[in-house]
Scaffold this motif. Sequence first.
Motif, PDB file in Angstrom:
ATOM      1  N   GLY A  33       0.827  -1.210   0.000  1.00 47.47           N
ATOM      2  CA  GLY A  33       0.000   0.000   0.000  1.00 47.47           C
ATOM      3  C   GLY A  33       0.856   1.252   0.000  1.00 47.47           C
ATOM      4  O   GLY A  33       2.085   1.208   0.149  1.00 47.47           O
ATOM      5  N   PRO A  34       0.197   2.387  -0.162  1.00 46.97           N
ATOM      6  CA  PRO A  34       0.920   3.665  -0.124  1.00 46.97           C
ATOM      7  C   PRO A  34       1.669   3.813   1.195  1.00 46.97           C
ATOM      8  O   PRO A  34       1.115   3.576   2.271  1.00 46.97           O
ATOM      9  CB  PRO A  34      -0.179   4.718  -0.236  1.00 46.97           C
ATOM     10  N   GLY A  35       2.928   4.118   1.122  1.00 44.31           N
ATOM     11  CA  GLY A  35       3.744   4.288   2.324  1.00 44.31           C
ATOM     12  C   GLY A  35       4.228   2.976   2.909  1.00 44.31           C
ATOM     13  O   GLY A  35       4.843   2.951   3.973  1.00 44.31           O
TER      14      GLY A  35
END
Length: 164
Positions: A102-104
Amino acid sequence: MKLNQGVEWALHTCLNLGWIEEAGDVGAAPTARLADFYDLPPAYLNKQLQALVREGILSSTPGPRGGFRLARRLEDITVLDVVVAIEGRAGAFDCAQILRSGPGGDAGTNYRESCLISQTMTKADLAWRKELASETLADIRERVVSLYPDTPSSTRSWFLNTKH
């Protein structure tokens, strides 16, 4: 979570073996007789009983007069022991660490330890296992005798008097 129906079959069969063995030396109970009691498929029940043998819950005797016996006293068999024998030791939840993608997300982070969802699911699985480990088959036997006092004698009678 859904457990394999073999768990139910194994738990009932262990209790039945307990009732039978209370009658004294009646020998090993053949799979066909144990299966016939509940109209279960013998081959599939045998698979479950062999799993109990591998875990040291039952013992088996091969041959024409063979069958199964309890390898431990009901006091020494927990419900969790039977569940693990049939279902295996893996937890109910397996964190796939999707946060990495996921993002990050960080490829070096162990999200099984840091993810709050993983922690919650692991905590729930441990509580479930703790509850099953706290209950022995002897505890269940006592409640059966209290609520249905004729069960032990009628079960023994069926196994001793019914020919397969």
